[in-house]
Design a protein around this motif. Sequence first.
Motif, PDB file in Angstrom:
ATOM      1  N   SER A 209     -47.040  18.735 -44.046  1.00 45.67           N
ATOM      2  CA  SER A 209     -48.462  18.682 -42.765  1.00 45.67           C
ATOM      3  C   SER A 209     -49.061  17.402 -41.942  1.00 45.67           C
ATOM      4  O   SER A 209     -48.277  15.845 -41.596  1.00 45.67           O
ATOM      5  CB  SER A 209     -49.688  18.942 -43.471  1.00 45.67           C
ATOM      6  N   GLY A 210     -50.038  17.718 -40.414  1.00 49.01           N
ATOM      7  CA  GLY A 210     -50.145  17.083 -39.386  1.00 49.01           C
ATOM      8  C   GLY A 210     -48.733  16.365 -38.902  1.00 49.01           C
ATOM      9  O   GLY A 210     -48.811  14.808 -38.770  1.00 49.01           O
ATOM     10  N   MET A 211     -47.769  16.963 -38.641  1.00 52.57           N
ATOM     11  CA  MET A 211     -46.466  16.150 -37.980  1.00 52.57           C
ATOM     12  C   MET A 211     -46.830  16.323 -36.254  1.00 52.57           C
ATOM     13  O   MET A 211     -46.420  15.486 -36.144  1.00 52.57           O
ATOM     14  CB  MET A 211     -45.756  16.988 -38.320  1.00 52.57           C
ATOM     15  N   ILE A 212     -47.370  17.249 -35.853  1.00 53.21           N
ATOM     16  CA  ILE A 212     -47.374  17.204 -34.217  1.00 53.21           C
ATOM     17  C   ILE A 212     -48.351  16.344 -34.068  1.00 53.21           C
ATOM     18  O   ILE A 212     -47.956  15.788 -32.757  1.00 53.21           O
ATOM     19  CB  ILE A 212     -46.981  18.855 -34.082  1.00 53.21           C
ATOM     20  N   ASP A 244     -52.502  21.635 -40.872  1.00 58.05           N
ATOM     21  CA  ASP A 244     -53.506  21.001 -40.416  1.00 58.05           C
ATOM     22  C   ASP A 244     -53.735  21.251 -39.423  1.00 58.05           C
ATOM     23  O   ASP A 244     -54.822  20.645 -38.289  1.00 58.05           O
ATOM     24  CB  ASP A 244     -52.949  19.297 -40.082  1.00 58.05           C
ATOM     25  N   TRP A 245     -54.408  22.794 -39.040  1.00 59.53           N
ATOM     26  CA  TRP A 245     -54.720  23.305 -38.184  1.00 59.53           C
ATOM     27  C   TRP A 245     -56.221  23.367 -38.757  1.00 59.53           C
ATOM     28  O   TRP A 245     -56.647  23.594 -39.735  1.00 59.53           O
ATOM     29  CB  TRP A 245     -54.451  25.125 -37.759  1.00 59.53           C
ATOM     30  N   THR A 253     -49.799  24.182 -29.929  1.00 62.96           N
ATOM     31  CA  THR A 253     -50.177  25.363 -30.727  1.00 62.96           C
ATOM     32  C   THR A 253     -49.661  25.738 -32.389  1.00 62.96           C
ATOM     33  O   THR A 253     -49.211  24.808 -32.785  1.00 62.96           O
ATOM     34  CB  THR A 253     -50.110  26.879 -29.752  1.00 62.96           C
ATOM     35  N   TYR A 254     -50.672  26.791 -32.919  1.00 64.81           N
ATOM     36  CA  TYR A 254     -50.474  26.726 -33.915  1.00 64.81           C
ATOM     37  C   TYR A 254     -48.540  27.367 -33.678  1.00 64.81           C
ATOM     38  O   TYR A 254     -48.325  26.762 -35.097  1.00 64.81           O
ATOM     39  CB  TYR A 254     -51.224  28.132 -35.033  1.00 64.81           C
ATOM     40  N   SER A 255     -48.575  28.253 -32.985  1.00 67.57           N
ATOM     41  CA  SER A 255     -46.796  28.368 -33.609  1.00 67.57           C
ATOM     42  C   SER A 255     -45.900  27.080 -32.762  1.00 67.57           C
ATOM     43  O   SER A 255     -44.767  27.251 -33.330  1.00 67.57           O
ATOM     44  CB  SER A 255     -46.094  29.606 -31.327  1.00 67.57           C
ATOM     45  N   ASP A 256     -46.715  26.273 -32.031  1.00 64.39           N
ATOM     46  CA  ASP A 256     -45.274  25.439 -31.823  1.00 64.39           C
ATOM     47  C   ASP A 256     -45.470  24.386 -33.395  1.00 64.39           C
ATOM     48  O   ASP A 256     -44.468  24.035 -33.331  1.00 64.39           O
ATOM     49  CB  ASP A 256     -45.930  23.881 -31.080  1.00 64.39           C
TER      50      ASP A 256
END
Length: 294
Positions: A209-212, A244-245, A253-256
């Motif tokens: 999580s929290g990667m992008i 992590d949204w 984005t969430y899709s990303d």
Amino acid sequence: MTFNRQSSTRDVNLPYLDSHVHFWKLERGDYHWLKPSNSVLYQNYLPTDLLGSEAASSVRGFIAVQAAPTIAETEFLLELAGKDERILGVVGWLDPFADSFVDEYRRLRNNPQFVGIRLDRSVFEPNTEQVPDRLVEHLRVLEKDGFPVDLLIGPENMPTVLKCLRFVPHLKAVINHLGGPPIRNGELELWSAYIAELSGFTNVYCKWSGMITPAGGMNPERLAPYIDYTAEKFGPQRIMFGSDWPVALMAGTYSDVVQLFEQLLPKQWNDMERASVRNNNAKAFYFGIEESEI
């Protein structure tokens, strides 16, 4: 480094259980880390902003994780969960040093959607020579009950976490955001040594999580060494997906987020192992459900 990992094209639409989302309402007043200078995050983010979106349509459920160090925020999240069936559980906050810890924990557990407590870096100060007795006492209550604990920590906190785990070796815990590795500078040595020790505790899991955000967007090549290492140490049965949204919105984005996760899934894992990371491991960790649907 050339990044060429490919995700299976026939299983990317399998449903997810997102083990790490946040919801907040600024006027509540206890999100002290949120600042007006961050225009992306300094606004309300409520279930209607995520759960009805097309991007989240492949997600069958969410775990709402605390974003403020107050019991009031935990109760706010539980209220949201009571109104939306896709919020399957809440990981809240309790002060592990407070005299009222056990009483508040027992009270909150009367709500079946209270499924975890998150402990952050402030609990595990670096260079702690002796773990506080009160902290150990309260962690032993959670260990005995098999109650989940989320750990928001970085490499600097891991020595203290390891000291704690030696007192509570069967504590059910999950490391958030891969344990905050130094993704931007690509260092591995210190973080990987601690991760190896932490993974030796069989009830400790890891959230991808929290990667992008630390990767600066869709940069799987920056994340691959850390994903590969945690995949090796924890295996497909002790890793779970988390978006992590809305913090992730600072980088995509969430899709990303979902696409990045799929790109990083180890190619050697079979469909059942991928399903475990997408969904089943979170069910097992937070609800004790191994195979059946929630």
